[in-house]
Design a protein around this motif. Structure first.
Motif, PDB file in Angstrom:
ATOM      1  N   UNK A 127       0.828  -1.203   0.000  1.00  0.00           N
ATOM      2  CA  UNK A 127       0.000   0.000   0.000  1.00  0.00           C
ATOM      3  C   UNK A 127       0.862   1.253   0.000  1.00  0.00           C
ATOM      4  N   UNK A 128       1.906   1.261   0.825  1.00  0.00           N
ATOM      5  CA  UNK A 128       2.791   2.424   0.886  1.00  0.00           C
ATOM      6  C   UNK A 128       3.513   2.643  -0.441  1.00  0.00           C
ATOM      7  N   UNK A 129       3.963   1.550  -1.050  1.00  0.00           N
ATOM      8  CA  UNK A 129       4.644   1.666  -2.348  1.00  0.00           C
ATOM      9  C   UNK A 129       3.723   2.267  -3.401  1.00  0.00           C
ATOM     10  N   UNK A 130       2.450   1.882  -3.361  1.00  0.00           N
ATOM     11  CA  UNK A 130       1.491   2.416  -4.328  1.00  0.00           C
ATOM     12  C   UNK A 130       1.190   3.890  -4.065  1.00  0.00           C
ATOM     13  N   UNK A 131       1.091   4.240  -2.805  1.00  0.00           N
ATOM     14  CA  UNK A 131       0.753   5.616  -2.457  1.00  0.00           C
ATOM     15  C   UNK A 131       1.908   6.577  -2.671  1.00  0.00           C
ATOM     16  N   UNK A 132       3.097   6.163  -2.237  1.00  0.00           N
ATOM     17  CA  UNK A 132       4.259   7.048  -2.263  1.00  0.00           C
ATOM     18  C   UNK A 132       5.088   6.907  -3.537  1.00  0.00           C
ATOM     19  N   UNK A 133       4.818   5.836  -4.317  1.00  0.00           N
ATOM     20  CA  UNK A 133       5.606   5.547  -5.523  1.00  0.00           C
ATOM     21  C   UNK A 133       7.097   5.427  -5.197  1.00  0.00           C
ATOM     22  N   UNK A 134       7.370   4.777  -4.089  1.00  0.00           N
ATOM     23  CA  UNK A 134       8.748   4.537  -3.687  1.00  0.00           C
ATOM     24  C   UNK A 134       8.802   3.284  -2.830  1.00  0.00           C
ATOM     25  N   UNK A 135       9.970   2.651  -2.806  1.00  0.00           N
ATOM     26  CA  UNK A 135      10.178   1.449  -2.001  1.00  0.00           C
ATOM     27  C   UNK A 135      11.456   1.621  -1.183  1.00  0.00           C
ATOM     28  N   UNK A 136      11.577   0.769  -0.189  1.00  0.00           N
ATOM     29  CA  UNK A 136      12.797   0.769   0.617  1.00  0.00           C
ATOM     30  C   UNK A 136      13.276  -0.662   0.757  1.00  0.00           C
ATOM     31  N   UNK A 137      14.518  -0.909   0.366  1.00  0.00           N
ATOM     32  CA  UNK A 137      15.061  -2.256   0.438  1.00  0.00           C
ATOM     33  C   UNK A 137      15.209  -2.719   1.887  1.00  0.00           C
ATOM     34  N   UNK A 138      15.164  -4.048   2.061  1.00  0.00           N
ATOM     35  CA  UNK A 138      15.424  -4.598   3.388  1.00  0.00           C
ATOM     36  C   UNK A 138      16.832  -4.194   3.823  1.00  0.00           C
ATOM     37  N   UNK A 139      16.938  -3.676   5.036  1.00  0.00           N
ATOM     38  CA  UNK A 139      18.236  -3.244   5.542  1.00  0.00           C
ATOM     39  C   UNK A 139      18.657  -1.881   5.043  1.00  0.00           C
ATOM     40  N   UNK A 140      17.823  -1.257   4.211  1.00  0.00           N
ATOM     41  CA  UNK A 140      18.171   0.055   3.668  1.00  0.00           C
ATOM     42  C   UNK A 140      17.486   1.177   4.429  1.00  0.00           C
ATOM     43  N   UNK A 141      17.939   2.394   4.187  1.00  0.00           N
ATOM     44  CA  UNK A 141      17.388   3.555   4.885  1.00  0.00           C
ATOM     45  C   UNK A 141      16.952   4.654   3.924  1.00  0.00           C
ATOM     46  N   UNK A 142      17.259   4.489   2.645  1.00  0.00           N
ATOM     47  CA  UNK A 142      16.949   5.529   1.665  1.00  0.00           C
ATOM     48  C   UNK A 142      15.830   5.064   0.746  1.00  0.00           C
ATOM     49  N   UNK A 143      14.716   5.781   0.681  1.00  0.00           N
ATOM     50  CA  UNK A 143      13.633   5.423  -0.239  1.00  0.00           C
ATOM     51  C   UNK A 143      14.098   5.517  -1.686  1.00  0.00           C
TER      52      UNK A 143
END
Length: 369
Positions: A120-136
């Protein structure tokens, strides 16, 4: 990529409406939810949607029901080096790989609840965050989901997020089961026979009339996928150029025979019920064509239809409910006899859906048991 004509073969309006929607929304960025039973061709519809979209990126398919929850999370969103044991290097997820293309989330109804939040967040924000990552990471991806589940019911059951459901189903597309596609069954059967014959260097094959009747009457629980499998089998195993009823798998013949028995039993019961009386409301017999007290001729066709009156019910000793039930049974029996037991054609004569006809026959059979 498989030929999209395998899905659009035939003339049934239910499928034409599907592809009308596909063509209208293909070039938009709207999310699409494709529903339908297993084997109805949902992925082929989604691939067609991608092909028509003009998107230059990849078509990426993910089966949400085929991976454990911990694995699908890293597959979708990627992982940074050291995010988990064995993550020796950073790698992108499917969202990133599908950027500028289409991400197909098949069997979305199997997605664990904790991952639904991230989708849902990926669809709303059009961004993802990798596992272990901190930068969208920004992604430009068209998401299309598919399921054979009733997601509205899953929402009521608390197993699917309501907000994600509405986010995914901006454009809903429902694929009808093969049993509701009428003569498309034969068009598809011939297509698969021809395709298999060409692929294997065999002579073209045909279906005889009885084989066609069985194919039309069968329920097709496996839908298009089951039909393709059987036609390929017929193509390879048949020794001559014509597929007969005896060549078809026994389960098809047996299932259709059971349905025919149900129809025949309904006809016998209907015949016994009227006990030699003329069917009320049918074409008038001798001396019954005139309009009399309590009888009103149908305006659409004067002189050929006689409305039943209360005297008919009293003479037969029937309640209104029983009378209407017998009338329905009689008309269903006539339709089945006229169409030689082919249910979808009988349903068309009656102006009802095939599934409605089947349910009526099942209820009648259960009442006799």
């Amino acid at each position: 990529m498989q030929d999209e004509s395998r899905v659009i073969i035939g003339e049934e309006t239910s499928l034409k409406s599907v592809f009308d929607i596909v063509h209208r929304v293909a070039k938009t960025a709207s999310t699409v939810l494709v529903t339908g039973e297993t084997g109805t061709g949902k992925e082929l519809v989604v691939r067609t949607l991608h092909d028509l979209s003009g998107r230059k990126g990849h078509f990426v398919a993910v089966n949400c029901g085929a991976m454990p929850g911990d694995l699908i999370e890293s597959e979708l969103f990627g992982a940074e080096k050291g995010a988990y044991t064995g993550a020796s290097q950073s790698r992108p997820g499917r969202f990133e790989y599908a950027s500028n293309g289409t991400l197909f989330l098949d069997e979305i109804g199997e997605m664990p609840l904790h991952l639904q939040v991230k989708i849902l967040r990926a669809l709303q924000e059009k961004e993802v965050q990798r596992l272990g990552g901190h930068t969208p990471i920004k992604v430009n991806v068209r998401v299309v989901a598919a399921t054979n589940k009733d997601l509205e019911q899953e929402v009521r059951n608390g197993t699917f997020r309501e907000d994600l459901y509405y986010r995914l189903s901006v454009i809903p597309i429902h694929l009808p089961p093969l049993r509701e596609r009428g003569n498309d069954i034969l068009a598809l059967a011939r297509y698969y026979l021809d395709a298999c014959s060409r692929e294997n260097g065999l002579r073209p094959m045909t279906l005889d009339a009885e084989a066609e009747r069985i194919l039309l009457a069968y329920e097709w629980p496996g839908n298009v996928r089951e039909l393709e499998n059987i036609m390929n089998r017929m193509c390879v195993l048949r020794g001559d150029d014509c597929v007969t009823a005896d060549d078809l798998p026994g389960k098809l013949r047996e299932a259709v025979s059971m349905l025919s028995s149900t129809s025949a039993a309904a006809a016998e019961e209907d015949s016994a019920a009227v006990q030699g009386e003329p069917v009320p409301g049918s074409q008038a017999g001798p001396g019954e064509g005139q309009t009399g007290e309590g009888q009103t001729q149908a305006l659409a066709d004067p002189g050929t239809f006689v409305w039943p009156d209360l005297d008919v019910l009293q003479r037969l000793g029937l309640s209104l409910r029983d009378f209407l039930s017998q009338m329905e049974d009689h008309l269903i029996t006539q339709a089945l006899e006229r169409e030689q037991g082919v249910h979808h054609r009988a349903a068309m004569l009656l102006g009802i859906k095939r599934t409605t006809l089947i349910e009526k026959l099942k209820r009648k059979a259960a009442g006799r048991a």
